[in-house]
Design an enzyme around this catalytic site. Sequence first.
Site, PDB file in Angstrom:
ATOM      1  N   SER A   1       0.758  -1.275   0.190  1.00 30.52           N
ATOM      2  CA  SER A   1       0.008   0.046  -0.037  1.00 30.52           C
ATOM      3  C   SER A   1       0.757   1.496   0.098  1.00 30.52           C
ATOM      4  CB  SER A   1      -0.915  -0.020   1.224  1.00 30.52           C
ATOM      5  OG  SER A   1      -1.326   1.214   1.423  1.00 30.52           O
TER       6      SER A   1
ATOM      7  N   TYR B   1      -3.231  -0.812  10.305  1.00 34.38           N
ATOM      8  CA  TYR B   1      -2.842  -1.081   8.844  1.00 34.38           C
ATOM      9  C   TYR B   1      -1.631  -0.587   8.342  1.00 34.38           C
ATOM     10  CZ  TYR B   1      -4.518  -0.900   3.742  1.00 34.38           C
ATOM     11  OH  TYR B   1      -4.420  -1.041   2.438  1.00 34.38           O
TER      12      TYR B   1
HETATM   13  N1  LIG Z   1      -8.433  -0.035  -2.334  1.00 36.41           N
HETATM   14  C1  LIG Z   1      -7.277   0.670  -2.166  1.00 36.41           C
HETATM   15  O1  LIG Z   1      -6.990   1.852  -2.449  1.00 36.41           O
HETATM   16  C2  LIG Z   1      -6.048  -0.220  -1.708  1.00 36.41           C
HETATM   17  C3  LIG Z   1      -4.704   0.486  -1.712  1.00 36.41           C
HETATM   18  C4  LIG Z   1      -3.793  -0.262  -1.454  1.00 36.41           C
HETATM   19  C5  LIG Z   1      -3.778  -1.330  -0.931  1.00 36.41           C
HETATM   20  N2  LIG Z   1      -5.080  -2.172  -0.821  1.00 36.41           N
HETATM   21  C6  LIG Z   1      -4.874  -3.510  -0.481  1.00 36.41           C
HETATM   22  O2  LIG Z   1      -5.570  -4.320  -1.540  1.00 36.41           O
HETATM   23  C7  LIG Z   1      -6.052  -5.571  -1.072  1.00 36.41           C
HETATM   24  C8  LIG Z   1      -7.449  -5.841  -1.583  1.00 36.41           C
HETATM   25  O3  LIG Z   1      -8.360  -4.766  -0.907  1.00 36.41           O
HETATM   26  P1  LIG Z   1      -9.468  -4.034  -1.901  1.00 36.41           P
HETATM   27  O4  LIG Z   1      -9.225  -2.734  -1.819  1.00 36.41           O
HETATM   28  O5  LIG Z   1      -9.650  -4.607  -3.159  1.00 36.41           O
HETATM   29  O6  LIG Z   1     -10.736  -4.379  -0.815  1.00 36.41           O
HETATM   30  P2  LIG Z   1     -12.039  -5.337  -0.808  1.00 36.41           P
HETATM   31  O7  LIG Z   1     -12.713  -5.456  -2.161  1.00 36.41           O
HETATM   32  O8  LIG Z   1     -12.531  -5.041   0.377  1.00 36.41           O
HETATM   33  O9  LIG Z   1     -11.045  -6.648  -0.807  1.00 36.41           O
HETATM   34  C9  LIG Z   1     -10.676  -7.154   0.346  1.00 36.41           C
HETATM   35  C10 LIG Z   1     -10.578  -8.906   0.299  1.00 36.41           C
HETATM   36  O10 LIG Z   1     -10.001  -9.391   1.347  1.00 36.41           O
HETATM   37  C11 LIG Z   1     -10.674 -10.537   1.841  1.00 36.41           C
HETATM   38  N3  LIG Z   1     -11.067 -10.501   3.213  1.00 36.41           N
HETATM   39  C12 LIG Z   1     -10.918  -9.837   4.009  1.00 36.41           C
HETATM   40  N4  LIG Z   1     -10.906 -10.248   5.491  1.00 36.41           N
HETATM   41  C13 LIG Z   1     -10.492 -11.401   5.287  1.00 36.41           C
HETATM   42  C14 LIG Z   1     -10.345 -12.689   6.067  1.00 36.41           C
HETATM   43  N5  LIG Z   1     -10.432 -12.285   7.352  1.00 36.41           N
HETATM   44  N6  LIG Z   1     -10.217 -13.718   5.476  1.00 36.41           N
HETATM   45  C15 LIG Z   1     -10.217 -14.097   4.271  1.00 36.41           C
HETATM   46  N7  LIG Z   1     -10.527 -12.730   3.330  1.00 36.41           N
HETATM   47  C16 LIG Z   1     -10.452 -11.747   4.139  1.00 36.41           C
HETATM   48  C17 LIG Z   1     -12.200 -10.083   1.300  1.00 36.41           C
HETATM   49  O11 LIG Z   1     -13.224 -11.002   1.312  1.00 36.41           O
HETATM   50  P3  LIG Z   1     -14.645 -10.813   1.807  1.00 36.41           P
HETATM   51  O12 LIG Z   1     -15.068 -10.757   0.487  1.00 36.41           O
HETATM   52  O13 LIG Z   1     -14.759 -12.084   2.556  1.00 36.41           O
HETATM   53  O14 LIG Z   1     -14.574  -9.718   2.814  1.00 36.41           O
HETATM   54  C18 LIG Z   1     -11.911  -9.346   0.009  1.00 36.41           C
HETATM   55  O15 LIG Z   1     -11.845 -10.445  -1.011  1.00 36.41           O
HETATM   56  C19 LIG Z   1      -6.002  -5.234   0.514  1.00 36.41           C
HETATM   57  O16 LIG Z   1      -4.823  -6.014   0.985  1.00 36.41           O
HETATM   58  C20 LIG Z   1      -5.837  -3.822   0.477  1.00 36.41           C
HETATM   59  O17 LIG Z   1      -5.049  -3.488   1.587  1.00 36.41           O
HETATM   60  C21 LIG Z   1      -6.047  -1.381  -1.426  1.00 36.41           C
END
Ligand SMILES: NC(=O)c1ccc[n+]([C@@H]2O[C@H](COP(=O)([O-])OP(=O)(O)OC[C@H]3O[C@@H](n4cnc5c(N)ncnc54)[C@H](OP(=O)(O)O)[C@@H]3O)[C@@H](O)[C@H]2O)c1
Length: 251
Positions: free
Chosen positions: A143, A156
Amino acid sequence: MAGPFDLTGRTALVTGGSSGIGQAIADGLAAAGADIVLLSDVPSMDESIEMVEKRGRRAEAIVLDLARTSEIEPAVAPLLARTQLDILVNAAGIIRRQPAAEFSAENWQSVLDVNLTAAFTLSKLLGGPMLARGHGKIINIASMLSFQGGALVTSYAASKHGLVGLTKALANEWAARGVQVNAIAPGYITTRTTDPLRADPARDAEILSRIPAGRWGTPQDVSGAAVFLASPAADYVTGHVLAVDGGWLSR
Ligand SMILES: NC(=O)c1ccc[n+]([C@@H]2O[C@H](COP(=O)([O-])OP(=O)(O)OC[C@H]3O[C@@H](n4cnc5c(N)ncnc54)[C@H](OP(=O)(O)O)[C@@H]3O)[C@@H](O)[C@H]2O)c1
């Protein structure tokens, strides 16, 4: 002859594959030829399975709460016994927002467990067979908060800084044995996780004003970097953090 980005014959485990960035990466790896095992803690990953199958690749799903560290090995061992996993993408992640002075132990531990400990536990489990075969790819989704502290997101930021340390440590130990370990640092991407930020007009405008590209990123913007890092084209790339941020870090 297969191209440098061709993943035909490879199988990838993608955590967080049910939505957002993880789902887009699963789709991108499938489009490049890989079969996909999706892992998340939602009962149904039909949408992601459909996307992968539309690419003509095999897909299956493991439902597992990655916050339950002790349940990871028992859940993954049967898969490892029957499937060669060539690529691991640790995209599952959660975020908790609270002032540091009041930050609860629950909000600290749950984020560290899902974002960091689960990534280490899976890297060790899948890394062993990869090292034995002399090839494998591990990609951690870091991130901007792997470089910055952010606001109200203590655990985080700590987890994402830690993920970069984990990436470099494993890369050093495993590079000479054919396993590359890298990270992708997405900028501000339109997913469920950032909905609260876009819902706040002032915060949205502030973030946008700081992105040289002038727009929020999409999950699809991130998947290309994952295909590169998962492919033979990146066989001499390891211990690297690839920012996909529309220029955020350069500002
Ligand atoms: N969006 C951004 O701007 C951004 C920026 C930098 C990094 N990231 C990183 O990108 C990654 C994906 O995030 P996203 O933004 O795409 O959000 P998201 O759509 O909420 O994706 C999160 C994923 O993690 C899974 N997850 C959450 N808690 C879990 C658990 N306890 N056990 C198993 N799976 C779990 C979720 O599954 P469920 O559907 O079951 O909840 C979902 O598939 C994360 O690591 C986040 O920190 C995001």
